[in-house]
Design a protein around this motif. Structure first.
Motif, PDB file in Angstrom:
ATOM      1  N   LYS A 169      58.847  83.444  45.590  1.00 26.84           N
ATOM      2  CA  LYS A 169      59.399  82.290  44.877  1.00 26.84           C
ATOM      3  C   LYS A 169      59.134  82.393  43.378  1.00 26.84           C
ATOM      4  O   LYS A 169      60.012  82.105  42.547  1.00 26.84           O
ATOM      5  CB  LYS A 169      58.797  80.994  45.415  1.00 26.84           C
ATOM      6  N   PHE A 170      57.911  82.793  43.006  1.00 22.08           N
ATOM      7  CA  PHE A 170      57.572  82.900  41.583  1.00 22.08           C
ATOM      8  C   PHE A 170      58.426  83.971  40.897  1.00 22.08           C
ATOM      9  O   PHE A 170      58.885  83.781  39.764  1.00 22.08           O
ATOM     10  CB  PHE A 170      56.087  83.218  41.406  1.00 22.08           C
ATOM     11  N   LEU A 186      55.022  83.281  35.548  1.00 22.91           N
ATOM     12  CA  LEU A 186      54.426  84.594  35.252  1.00 22.91           C
ATOM     13  C   LEU A 186      52.939  84.601  35.610  1.00 22.91           C
ATOM     14  O   LEU A 186      52.440  85.559  36.204  1.00 22.91           O
ATOM     15  CB  LEU A 186      54.605  84.932  33.770  1.00 22.91           C
ATOM     16  N   ILE A 187      52.234  83.535  35.241  1.00 27.24           N
ATOM     17  CA  ILE A 187      50.805  83.437  35.539  1.00 27.24           C
ATOM     18  C   ILE A 187      50.569  83.472  37.047  1.00 27.24           C
ATOM     19  O   ILE A 187      49.725  84.229  37.553  1.00 27.24           O
ATOM     20  CB  ILE A 187      50.203  82.144  34.945  1.00 27.24           C
ATOM     21  N   HIS A 188      51.315  82.653  37.770  1.00 26.89           N
ATOM     22  CA  HIS A 188      51.092  82.558  39.214  1.00 26.89           C
ATOM     23  C   HIS A 188      51.544  83.817  39.948  1.00 26.89           C
ATOM     24  O   HIS A 188      50.915  84.217  40.937  1.00 26.89           O
ATOM     25  CB  HIS A 188      51.762  81.304  39.769  1.00 26.89           C
ATOM     26  N   ALA A 189      52.597  84.452  39.477  1.00 24.83           N
ATOM     27  CA  ALA A 189      53.017  85.722  40.078  1.00 24.83           C
ATOM     28  C   ALA A 189      51.919  86.765  39.885  1.00 24.83           C
ATOM     29  O   ALA A 189      51.597  87.534  40.805  1.00 24.83           O
ATOM     30  CB  ALA A 189      54.325  86.201  39.458  1.00 24.83           C
ATOM     31  N   SER A 190      51.333  86.781  38.699  1.00 18.16           N
ATOM     32  CA  SER A 190      50.231  87.699  38.423  1.00 18.16           C
ATOM     33  C   SER A 190      49.071  87.458  39.376  1.00 18.16           C
ATOM     34  O   SER A 190      48.514  88.391  39.971  1.00 18.16           O
ATOM     35  CB  SER A 190      49.763  87.536  36.970  1.00 18.16           C
ATOM     36  N   GLU A 206      53.006  89.530  29.760  1.00 12.63           N
ATOM     37  CA  GLU A 206      54.236  88.851  29.358  1.00 12.63           C
ATOM     38  C   GLU A 206      53.974  87.373  29.096  1.00 12.63           C
ATOM     39  O   GLU A 206      54.525  86.782  28.153  1.00 12.63           O
ATOM     40  CB  GLU A 206      55.306  89.022  30.441  1.00 12.63           C
ATOM     41  N   SER A 207      53.115  86.776  29.922  1.00 13.35           N
ATOM     42  CA  SER A 207      52.752  85.367  29.732  1.00 13.35           C
ATOM     43  C   SER A 207      52.006  85.168  28.419  1.00 13.35           C
ATOM     44  O   SER A 207      52.247  84.201  27.690  1.00 13.35           O
ATOM     45  CB  SER A 207      51.903  84.902  30.913  1.00 13.35           C
TER      46      SER A 207
END
Length: 211
Positions: free
Chosen positions: A21-22, A36-40, A71-72
Motif C-alpha cells: 500500500k505504501f 516513504l518513511i513507512h515503506a522504509s 528520498e524522504s
C-alpha cells in the motif's frame, strides 16, 4: 486512501501488505514523505525477519529501505522520523556487514545521524535509544578491538562506556516511558554493569506492558 490503508495494515503487523500500500501511495505521489518513511520501515522489518543465511536478500531490503529514507530526507531534511528510518536501515546493514572498516563507518554514520536528530528535536526518545545502543554495542568490544578502531579508523566521536549507554537509555525512557524496547536496553545495560536486581526490576516492569 492508500496511505491510510497501509497504516491500518501496519497496525495489524501485516507488514508485506502494508508495504504494498505504501509503495502504491508513493507511485501516486512520489513526494509523499510519510509513505516513504513507512515503506522504509516496512522494508527494514521484512529484511530483519529473514535468516542470516539470506545475506544478499537481507541486504537488498535494507538498501531499498535506505533509498526510501534518503528520498524522504531530501523532501524534508528537518523531519526526525525520516532520519530515524535512515538510521534503522544503517543499523541493520551494520549488523550483517563482514568488513570491520564497514562496521566502523556505519557506527560513525549512525552516531552523527542520532546527534542530528537531537539537534532537530532534543526530546526525540528514539535518538537517545540509538545512542544508548551505540554505546552498548561498542562497550562490548575488547580493548584490542577498540584500540584498532582508534588507530586504524580514526576513533569515535565520544568516549565509549557502559555507563554512557545506561545514561542514554535512561534519557530515552524519560521522554517515552514504558516502551518495551527502551526498557530492554535499560535492563541490558544494568545487567552489564552488574546491577542484576535493578535489571530484573526493569524487565518485570516491561512484562506488565501490552505488546
Amino acid at each position: 486512501d492508500l496511505f491510510s490503508e497501509g497504516l491500518a495494515l501496519e497496525l495489524e503487523f501485516n507488514v508485506e501488505a502494508a508495504l504494498e500500500k505504501f509503495e502504491l501511495a508513493i507511485r501516486q505521489n512520489p513526494k509523499n514523505t510519510q509513505a516513504l518513511i513507512h515503506a522504509s520501515r516496512m522494508l527494514s522489518n521484512i529484511g530483519g525477519r529473514l535468516p542470516k543465511t539470506e545475506h544478499l536478500q537481507k541486504l537488498g531490503y535494507y538498501e531499498r529501505a535506505k533509498t526510501y529514507a534518503e528520498e524522504s530526507i531530501e523532501l524534508n531534511a528537518s523531519n526526525p522520523e525520516s532520519r530515524l528510518a535512515y538510521v534503522i536501515s544503517l543499523g541493520l546493514q551494520s549488523e550483517i556487514a563482514t568488513n570491520p572498516h564497514e562496521k566502523v563507518r556505519y557506527a560513525q554514520d549512525i552516531h552523527s545521524e542520532a546527534i542530528r536528530i537531537l539537534e532537530l528535536d532534543s526530546t526525540f526518545a528514539e535518538a537517545y535509544f540509538i545512542l544508548g545502543k551505540w554505546q552498548f554495542e561498542l562497550s562490548r568490544l575488547n580493548w584490542v578491538e577498540l584500540m584498532a578502531c582508534r588507530i586504524f579508523f580514526g576513533g569515535f566521536p565520544e568516549e565509549i562506556s557502559m555507563e554512557k549507554a545506561l545514561h542514554y537509555f535512561n534519557r530515552a525512557d524519560s521522554y517515552k516511558p514504558n516502551t518495551i524496547l527502551f526498557l530492554f536496553g535499560l535492563a541490558s545495560a544494568k545487567h552489564a554493569l552488574g546491577d542484576n536486581d535493578k535489571a530484573i526490576q526493569t524487565l518485570q516492569r516491561a512484562l506488565t506492558l501490552p505488546l
